[in-house]
Design a protein around this motif. Structure first.
Motif, PDB file in Angstrom:
ATOM      1  N   LYS A  91    -114.163  12.489 -24.481  1.00 35.38           N
ATOM      2  CA  LYS A  91    -114.671  11.951 -23.220  1.00 35.38           C
ATOM      3  C   LYS A  91    -113.681  12.231 -22.093  1.00 35.38           C
ATOM      4  N   ARG A  92    -114.161  12.131 -20.858  1.00 35.67           N
ATOM      5  CA  ARG A  92    -113.318  12.393 -19.692  1.00 35.67           C
ATOM      6  C   ARG A  92    -113.567  11.350 -18.616  1.00 35.67           C
ATOM      7  N   ALA A  93    -112.496  11.000 -17.940  1.00 28.06           N
ATOM      8  CA  ALA A  93    -112.597  10.020 -16.851  1.00 28.06           C
ATOM      9  C   ALA A  93    -111.755  10.506 -15.681  1.00 28.06           C
ATOM     10  N   GLY A  94    -112.212  10.201 -14.471  1.00 31.53           N
ATOM     11  CA  GLY A  94    -111.478  10.624 -13.288  1.00 31.53           C
ATOM     12  C   GLY A  94    -111.746  12.078 -12.942  1.00 31.53           C
ATOM     13  N   ARG A  95    -111.155  12.514 -11.855  1.00 36.50           N
ATOM     14  CA  ARG A  95    -111.370  13.895 -11.410  1.00 36.50           C
ATOM     15  C   ARG A  95    -110.300  14.839 -11.911  1.00 36.50           C
ATOM     16  N   GLY A  96    -109.197  14.305 -12.451  1.00 31.77           N
ATOM     17  CA  GLY A  96    -108.130  15.152 -12.955  1.00 31.77           C
ATOM     18  C   GLY A  96    -107.412  15.909 -11.853  1.00 31.77           C
ATOM     19  N   PHE A  97    -106.645  16.905 -12.261  1.00 29.93           N
ATOM     20  CA  PHE A  97    -105.918  17.732 -11.295  1.00 29.93           C
ATOM     21  C   PHE A  97    -105.776  19.144 -11.851  1.00 29.93           C
ATOM     22  N   ALA A  98    -105.615  20.093 -10.970  1.00 29.99           N
ATOM     23  CA  ALA A  98    -105.482  21.497 -11.376  1.00 29.99           C
ATOM     24  C   ALA A  98    -104.006  21.870 -11.508  1.00 29.99           C
ATOM     25  N   PHE A  99    -103.665  22.519 -12.621  1.00 34.58           N
ATOM     26  CA  PHE A  99    -102.302  22.989 -12.841  1.00 34.58           C
ATOM     27  C   PHE A  99    -102.372  24.331 -13.554  1.00 34.58           C
ATOM     28  N   GLN A 100    -101.845  25.361 -12.888  1.00 33.59           N
ATOM     29  CA  GLN A 100    -101.868  26.729 -13.407  1.00 33.59           C
ATOM     30  C   GLN A 100    -103.289  27.173 -13.748  1.00 33.59           C
ATOM     31  N   GLY A 101    -104.215  26.790 -12.865  1.00 32.21           N
ATOM     32  CA  GLY A 101    -105.600  27.209 -13.023  1.00 32.21           C
ATOM     33  C   GLY A 101    -106.396  26.424 -14.043  1.00 32.21           C
ATOM     34  N   ILE A 102    -105.820  25.376 -14.604  1.00 31.49           N
ATOM     35  CA  ILE A 102    -106.503  24.577 -15.622  1.00 31.49           C
ATOM     36  C   ILE A 102    -106.668  23.148 -15.114  1.00 31.49           C
ATOM     37  N   ILE A 103    -107.872  22.585 -15.280  1.00 35.98           N
ATOM     38  CA  ILE A 103    -108.119  21.205 -14.882  1.00 35.98           C
ATOM     39  C   ILE A 103    -107.642  20.270 -15.998  1.00 35.98           C
ATOM     40  N   HIS A 104    -106.747  19.394 -15.659  1.00 35.15           N
ATOM     41  CA  HIS A 104    -106.242  18.401 -16.605  1.00 35.15           C
ATOM     42  C   HIS A 104    -106.913  17.064 -16.296  1.00 35.15           C
ATOM     43  N   GLU A 105    -107.644  16.537 -17.263  1.00 35.95           N
ATOM     44  CA  GLU A 105    -108.354  15.275 -17.082  1.00 35.95           C
ATOM     45  C   GLU A 105    -107.917  14.260 -18.131  1.00 35.95           C
ATOM     46  N   ALA A 106    -108.061  13.004 -17.797  1.00 37.58           N
ATOM     47  CA  ALA A 106    -107.738  11.934 -18.745  1.00 37.58           C
ATOM     48  C   ALA A 106    -108.875  11.789 -19.751  1.00 37.58           C
ATOM     49  N   HIS A 107    -108.543  11.768 -21.017  1.00 37.82           N
ATOM     50  CA  HIS A 107    -109.555  11.595 -22.066  1.00 37.82           C
ATOM     51  C   HIS A 107    -109.746  10.095 -22.315  1.00 37.82           C
ATOM     52  N   LEU A 108    -110.643   9.545 -21.524  1.00 40.59           N
ATOM     53  CA  LEU A 108    -110.965   8.126 -21.567  1.00 40.59           C
ATOM     54  C   LEU A 108    -112.464   7.965 -21.382  1.00 40.59           C
ATOM     55  N   ASP A 109    -112.964   6.796 -21.699  1.00 42.10           N
ATOM     56  CA  ASP A 109    -114.362   6.497 -21.409  1.00 42.10           C
ATOM     57  C   ASP A 109    -114.579   6.629 -19.900  1.00 42.10           C
ATOM     58  N   PRO A 110    -115.735   7.160 -19.478  1.00 40.95           N
ATOM     59  CA  PRO A 110    -116.008   7.336 -18.042  1.00 40.95           C
ATOM     60  C   PRO A 110    -115.852   6.076 -17.203  1.00 40.95           C
ATOM     61  N   LEU A 111    -115.926   4.890 -17.820  1.00 39.72           N
ATOM     62  CA  LEU A 111    -115.728   3.663 -17.054  1.00 39.72           C
ATOM     63  C   LEU A 111    -114.314   3.572 -16.483  1.00 39.72           C
ATOM     64  N   PHE A 112    -113.389   4.362 -17.025  1.00 36.41           N
ATOM     65  CA  PHE A 112    -112.020   4.375 -16.520  1.00 36.41           C
ATOM     66  C   PHE A 112    -111.847   5.423 -15.414  1.00 36.41           C
ATOM     67  N   ALA A 113    -112.929   5.746 -14.730  1.00 37.11           N
ATOM     68  CA  ALA A 113    -112.890   6.766 -13.677  1.00 37.11           C
ATOM     69  C   ALA A 113    -111.895   6.439 -12.578  1.00 37.11           C
ATOM     70  N   GLY A 114    -111.530   5.165 -12.450  1.00 37.86           N
ATOM     71  CA  GLY A 114    -110.581   4.766 -11.422  1.00 37.86           C
ATOM     72  C   GLY A 114    -109.205   5.373 -11.583  1.00 37.86           C
ATOM     73  N   ILE A 115    -108.943   6.021 -12.715  1.00 36.72           N
ATOM     74  CA  ILE A 115    -107.656   6.688 -12.900  1.00 36.72           C
ATOM     75  C   ILE A 115    -107.542   7.890 -11.966  1.00 36.72           C
ATOM     76  N   GLY A 116    -108.686   8.367 -11.466  1.00 34.54           N
ATOM     77  CA  GLY A 116    -108.699   9.426 -10.450  1.00 34.54           C
ATOM     78  C   GLY A 116    -108.011  10.703 -10.868  1.00 34.54           C
ATOM     79  N   ALA A 117    -106.988  11.078 -10.112  1.00 33.26           N
ATOM     80  CA  ALA A 117    -106.250  12.311 -10.384  1.00 33.26           C
ATOM     81  C   ALA A 117    -105.108  12.083 -11.366  1.00 33.26           C
ATOM     82  N   GLY A 118    -104.987  10.883 -11.872  1.00 36.48           N
ATOM     83  CA  GLY A 118    -103.904  10.580 -12.808  1.00 36.48           C
ATOM     84  C   GLY A 118    -104.277  10.889 -14.241  1.00 36.48           C
ATOM     85  N   VAL A 119    -103.274  11.100 -15.070  1.00 38.25           N
ATOM     86  CA  VAL A 119    -103.493  11.298 -16.506  1.00 38.25           C
ATOM     87  C   VAL A 119    -102.494  10.481 -17.321  1.00 38.25           C
ATOM     88  N   GLU A 120    -101.484   9.934 -16.667  1.00 37.52           N
ATOM     89  CA  GLU A 120    -100.451   9.172 -17.364  1.00 37.52           C
ATOM     90  C   GLU A 120    -100.465   7.715 -16.905  1.00 37.52           C
TER      91      GLU A 120
END
Length: 212
Positions: A91-120
């Motif tokens: 699963k994925r939550a938040g919008r993640g961020f791009a690093f070296q052409g790859i989107i890094h997203e938090a693997h959480l239930d979508p209800l945790f979308a408030g993590i936004g661009a964070g992953v840690e």
């Protein structure tokens, strides 16, 4: 002489029906959003509350958690094992961020979308040298970081949430007025009125200016 083929056909039909029933079975969701903005985990009985979608160091994360009074207050910093337990690889939550052409997203239930661009997310534990730990929800690993580290770190608050009783408790029974209206709204599993606006109210505080 024809019984064997007939039994075989009936057996296949039974298996097909069982498979269809199993495929159509809907499992209840593990996480649910409560009226006060908290996320309730039915598997662990824990409630989660997400901090702002902005980088925070360890001191700012603790300031947010200590100042949080939403959903009855009594929040604390999460332990590393509690953070690890809510990661969901598929699963994925938040919008993640791009690093070296790859989107890094938090693997959480979508209800945790408030993590936004964070992953840690900051954990409560401290290393022997006084540094802190964050859990990376993209990679699924813990990282040792200086307390002033920010980058993609976020603040989560957690607490044990009491399970709902089989029937309404006296505090959950609406108190009627002479006009027949209710003064006390029903409460959710966190003991918060269901009419409380989600994510709003005096209990939700931004980071203090001194911690920014």
């Amino acid at each position: 002489m024809r019984r064997a083929p007939l039994l075989a056909v009936l057996g296949l039909a039974t298996i097909a029906c069982v498979s269809i029933a199993a495929a159509g079975e809907v499992k209840p969701a593990r996480f649910s959003k409560r009226g006060c903005g908290a996320i309730f985990d039915t598997r662990t009985g824990l409630a989660w509350y997400l901090g702002p979608d902005e980088p925070v160091d360890a001191h700012e994360a603790r300031a947010f958690v200590d100042g949080l009074t939403a959903c009855g207050g009594d929040w604390r910093m999460p332990m590393m094992k509690e953070l690890e337990a809510i990661r969901e690889p598929n699963k994925r939550a938040g919008r993640g961020f791009a690093f070296q052409g790859i989107i890094h997203e938090a693997h959480l239930d979508p209800l945790f979308a408030g993590i936004g661009a964070g992953v840690e997310v900051w954990a409560a534990e401290r290393a022997p040298d006084g540094s802190g730990w964050v859990y990376d929800f993209h990679l699924g690993i813990k990282k040792n970081k200086p307390l002033l580290y920010e980058w993609r770190a976020r603040a989560f608050a957690v607490k044990e949430a009491a399970a709902s009783p089989p029937g309404p408790t006296p505090s959950q029974v609406p108190s009627p007025t002479p006009d027949g209206e209710s003064l006390t709204p029903p409460l959710d599993k966190l003991g918060v009125p269901l009419s409380h606006p989600m994510g709003e109210g005096p209990g939700v505080r931004a980071l203090p200016e001194a911690a920014r």
